[in-house]
Design a protein around this motif. Structure first.
Motif, PDB file in Angstrom:
ATOM      1  N   ALA A  79       0.834  -1.203   0.000  1.00 48.15           N
ATOM      2  CA  ALA A  79       0.000   0.000   0.000  1.00 48.15           C
ATOM      3  C   ALA A  79       0.867   1.250   0.000  1.00 48.15           C
ATOM      4  CB  ALA A  79      -0.939   0.003   1.204  1.00 48.15           C
ATOM      5  N   SER A  80       1.956   1.208   0.755  1.00 47.29           N
ATOM      6  CA  SER A  80       2.865   2.342   0.812  1.00 47.29           C
ATOM      7  C   SER A  80       3.517   2.587  -0.549  1.00 47.29           C
ATOM      8  CB  SER A  80       3.929   2.109   1.880  1.00 47.29           C
ATOM      9  OG  SER A  80       4.660   3.279   2.097  1.00 47.29           O
ATOM     10  N   ALA A  81       3.924   1.519  -1.226  1.00 46.67           N
ATOM     11  CA  ALA A  81       4.538   1.638  -2.551  1.00 46.67           C
ATOM     12  C   ALA A  81       3.549   2.233  -3.549  1.00 46.67           C
ATOM     13  CB  ALA A  81       5.024   0.277  -3.034  1.00 46.67           C
ATOM     14  N   GLU A  82       2.322   1.794  -3.495  1.00 48.94           N
ATOM     15  CA  GLU A  82       1.301   2.309  -4.413  1.00 48.94           C
ATOM     16  C   GLU A  82       1.010   3.785  -4.127  1.00 48.94           C
ATOM     17  OE1 GLU A  82      -1.284   1.384  -7.682  1.00 48.94           O
ATOM     18  OE2 GLU A  82       0.580   0.607  -6.872  1.00 48.94           O
ATOM     19  N   PHE A  83       0.907   4.138  -2.853  1.00 50.76           N
ATOM     20  CA  PHE A  83       0.684   5.530  -2.473  1.00 50.76           C
ATOM     21  C   PHE A  83       1.834   6.402  -2.971  1.00 50.76           C
ATOM     22  CE2 PHE A  83       0.948   9.121   0.444  1.00 50.76           C
ATOM     23  CZ  PHE A  83      -0.360   9.593   0.410  1.00 50.76           C
ATOM     24  N   ARG A  84       3.061   5.931  -2.756  1.00 52.96           N
ATOM     25  CA  ARG A  84       4.246   6.679  -3.187  1.00 52.96           C
ATOM     26  C   ARG A  84       4.238   6.862  -4.708  1.00 52.96           C
ATOM     27  NH1 ARG A  84       8.576   7.877  -0.539  1.00 52.96           N
ATOM     28  NH2 ARG A  84       8.068   6.452   1.149  1.00 52.96           N
ATOM     29  N   ARG A  85       3.868   5.829  -5.439  1.00 57.02           N
ATOM     30  CA  ARG A  85       3.854   5.895  -6.899  1.00 57.02           C
ATOM     31  C   ARG A  85       2.919   7.004  -7.392  1.00 57.02           C
ATOM     32  NH1 ARG A  85       1.853   3.433 -11.714  1.00 57.02           N
ATOM     33  NH2 ARG A  85       0.030   2.448 -10.825  1.00 57.02           N
ATOM     34  N   TYR A  86       1.813   7.189  -6.694  1.00 56.17           N
ATOM     35  CA  TYR A  86       0.830   8.191  -7.109  1.00 56.17           C
ATOM     36  C   TYR A  86       1.105   9.588  -6.572  1.00 56.17           C
ATOM     37  CZ  TYR A  86      -2.157   4.586  -9.073  1.00 56.17           C
ATOM     38  OH  TYR A  86      -2.664   3.569  -9.837  1.00 56.17           O
ATOM     39  N   THR A  87       1.881   9.712  -5.500  1.00 59.98           N
ATOM     40  CA  THR A  87       2.003  11.013  -4.837  1.00 59.98           C
ATOM     41  C   THR A  87       3.403  11.618  -4.812  1.00 59.98           C
ATOM     42  OG1 THR A  87       2.315   9.992  -2.661  1.00 59.98           O
ATOM     43  CG2 THR A  87       0.052  10.531  -3.315  1.00 59.98           C
ATOM     44  N   GLU A  88       4.453  10.801  -4.833  1.00 55.13           N
ATOM     45  CA  GLU A  88       5.787  11.357  -4.593  1.00 55.13           C
ATOM     46  C   GLU A  88       6.205  12.391  -5.632  1.00 55.13           C
ATOM     47  OE1 GLU A  88      10.369  10.053  -4.431  1.00 55.13           O
ATOM     48  OE2 GLU A  88       9.050   8.916  -3.117  1.00 55.13           O
ATOM     49  N   GLY A  89       5.888  12.159  -6.891  1.00 56.40           N
ATOM     50  CA  GLY A  89       6.270  13.112  -7.936  1.00 56.40           C
ATOM     51  C   GLY A  89       5.670  14.483  -7.687  1.00 56.40           C
ATOM     52  N   THR A  90       4.396  14.516  -7.360  1.00 58.23           N
ATOM     53  CA  THR A  90       3.723  15.791  -7.102  1.00 58.23           C
ATOM     54  C   THR A  90       4.257  16.438  -5.824  1.00 58.23           C
ATOM     55  OG1 THR A  90       1.745  15.004  -8.214  1.00 58.23           O
ATOM     56  CG2 THR A  90       1.477  16.892  -6.748  1.00 58.23           C
ATOM     57  N   LEU A  91       4.462  15.632  -4.772  1.00 62.21           N
ATOM     58  CA  LEU A  91       5.019  16.183  -3.533  1.00 62.21           C
ATOM     59  C   LEU A  91       6.406  16.778  -3.766  1.00 62.21           C
ATOM     60  CD1 LEU A  91       4.030  13.429  -0.941  1.00 62.21           C
ATOM     61  CD2 LEU A  91       3.113  15.756  -1.108  1.00 62.21           C
ATOM     62  N   ARG A  92       7.221  16.075  -4.535  1.00 62.52           N
ATOM     63  CA  ARG A  92       8.573  16.558  -4.837  1.00 62.52           C
ATOM     64  C   ARG A  92       8.490  17.866  -5.630  1.00 62.52           C
ATOM     65  NH1 ARG A  92      13.527  13.830  -4.725  1.00 62.52           N
ATOM     66  NH2 ARG A  92      12.403  11.919  -4.258  1.00 62.52           N
ATOM     67  N   ASP A  93       7.610  17.906  -6.627  1.00 66.66           N
ATOM     68  CA  ASP A  93       7.438  19.121  -7.429  1.00 66.66           C
ATOM     69  C   ASP A  93       6.958  20.283  -6.563  1.00 66.66           C
ATOM     70  OD1 ASP A  93       8.233  17.706  -9.671  1.00 66.66           O
ATOM     71  OD2 ASP A  93       6.193  17.434 -10.435  1.00 66.66           O
ATOM     72  N   ASP A  94       6.038  20.012  -5.635  1.00 68.98           N
ATOM     73  CA  ASP A  94       5.539  21.060  -4.741  1.00 68.98           C
ATOM     74  C   ASP A  94       6.647  21.591  -3.831  1.00 68.98           C
ATOM     75  OD1 ASP A  94       3.036  20.770  -5.877  1.00 68.98           O
ATOM     76  OD2 ASP A  94       2.170  19.702  -4.154  1.00 68.98           O
ATOM     77  N   LYS A  95       7.491  20.696  -3.320  1.00 71.69           N
ATOM     78  CA  LYS A  95       8.607  21.117  -2.469  1.00 71.69           C
ATOM     79  C   LYS A  95       9.603  21.948  -3.272  1.00 71.69           C
ATOM     80  CE  LYS A  95       8.303  17.280   0.826  1.00 71.69           C
ATOM     81  NZ  LYS A  95       7.902  18.084   1.974  1.00 71.69           N
ATOM     82  N   ARG A  96       9.860  21.529  -4.513  1.00 71.06           N
ATOM     83  CA  ARG A  96      10.754  22.296  -5.392  1.00 71.06           C
ATOM     84  C   ARG A  96      10.177  23.682  -5.669  1.00 71.06           C
ATOM     85  NH1 ARG A  96      15.007  20.819  -7.637  1.00 71.06           N
ATOM     86  NH2 ARG A  96      14.816  22.337  -9.303  1.00 71.06           N
ATOM     87  N   ALA A  97       8.879  23.735  -5.980  1.00 73.80           N
ATOM     88  CA  ALA A  97       8.236  25.019  -6.289  1.00 73.80           C
ATOM     89  C   ALA A  97       8.323  25.971  -5.098  1.00 73.80           C
ATOM     90  CB  ALA A  97       6.782  24.794  -6.700  1.00 73.80           C
ATOM     91  N   ALA A  98       8.103  25.458  -3.894  1.00 73.22           N
ATOM     92  CA  ALA A  98       8.192  26.305  -2.701  1.00 73.22           C
ATOM     93  C   ALA A  98       9.619  26.813  -2.507  1.00 73.22           C
ATOM     94  CB  ALA A  98       7.723  25.534  -1.465  1.00 73.22           C
ATOM     95  N   ALA A  99      10.596  25.935  -2.663  1.00 74.89           N
ATOM     96  CA  ALA A  99      11.997  26.342  -2.506  1.00 74.89           C
ATOM     97  C   ALA A  99      12.400  27.352  -3.584  1.00 74.89           C
ATOM     98  CB  ALA A  99      12.907  25.113  -2.553  1.00 74.89           C
TER      99      ALA A  99
END
Length: 178
Positions: A79-99
């Motif tokens: 479940a964690s792997a599936e969640f990461r597959r769907y969310t990590e890219g967007t979370l990473r992009d959001d963190k980059r955008a804020a920085a």
């Protein structure tokens, strides 16, 4: 205690930062951006959400990245792997955008006016910086107290002082937004 962030009329936030302080924030944010890596493939510039999936389905071996992108379901790897597959890219992009916004608005310091959305992005980026630095320094209640007693000439004192200062900045911004 110094005040860096002040709420101004209309909900905006004024940031007053010296050139030296801005230089420290710039250096730390640049390191955070290096750590986060480039934008996700297929990054959209039309304002629509990025729906690309992450190829990464495991927690990073780097403790800082593991802290910034933790497991959603620690007891269920699938479940964690599936969640990461769907969310990590967007979370990473959001963190980059804020920085990136921090760097864009920061300039060389001085008097900076942030609208409400920019102030929230600053808050997210300051939080990511503290998480990253705290993880890298392995900060705990015990180590924080021990390292606060280091002599100023000790080279280990600078990163702990930076961590403390980021804590004050974050608290000051929270108070301004509150």
């Amino acid at each position: 205690m110094n005040t860096w962030f002040t709420r101004v009329h209309g909900g905006d936030v004024r940031l007053r930062m010296t050139r030296e302080e801005a230089s420290v924030v710039h250096a730390l944010v640049a390191q955070l951006l290096d750590l986060l890596g480039g934008p996700s493939p297929g990054m959209r510039d039309d304002g629509l959400p990025n729906l690309s999936f992450s190829e990464n389905t495991t927690v990073s071996d780097d403790p800082v990245l593991a802290r910034l992108f933790p497991d959603a379901y620690q007891d269920d790897q699938a479940a964690s792997a599936e969640f990461r597959r769907y969310t990590e890219g967007t979370l990473r992009d959001d963190k980059r955008a804020a920085a990136e916004l921090v760097l864009k608005t920061l300039g060389e310091g001085g008097d900076i006016l942030l609208d409400a959305e920019q102030a929230q992005m600053w808050l997210r980026s300051l939080n990511d910086l503290r998480l990253a630095l705290g993880t890298r320094l392995e900060i705990s209640e015990e180590s924080l107290e021990r390292n606060r007693s280091l002599d100023w000439n000790d080279p280990r004192s600078a990163p702990f002082a930076a961590y403390d200062w980021l804590t004050y900045l974050q608290e000051d911004l929270v108070r301004a937004l509150w």
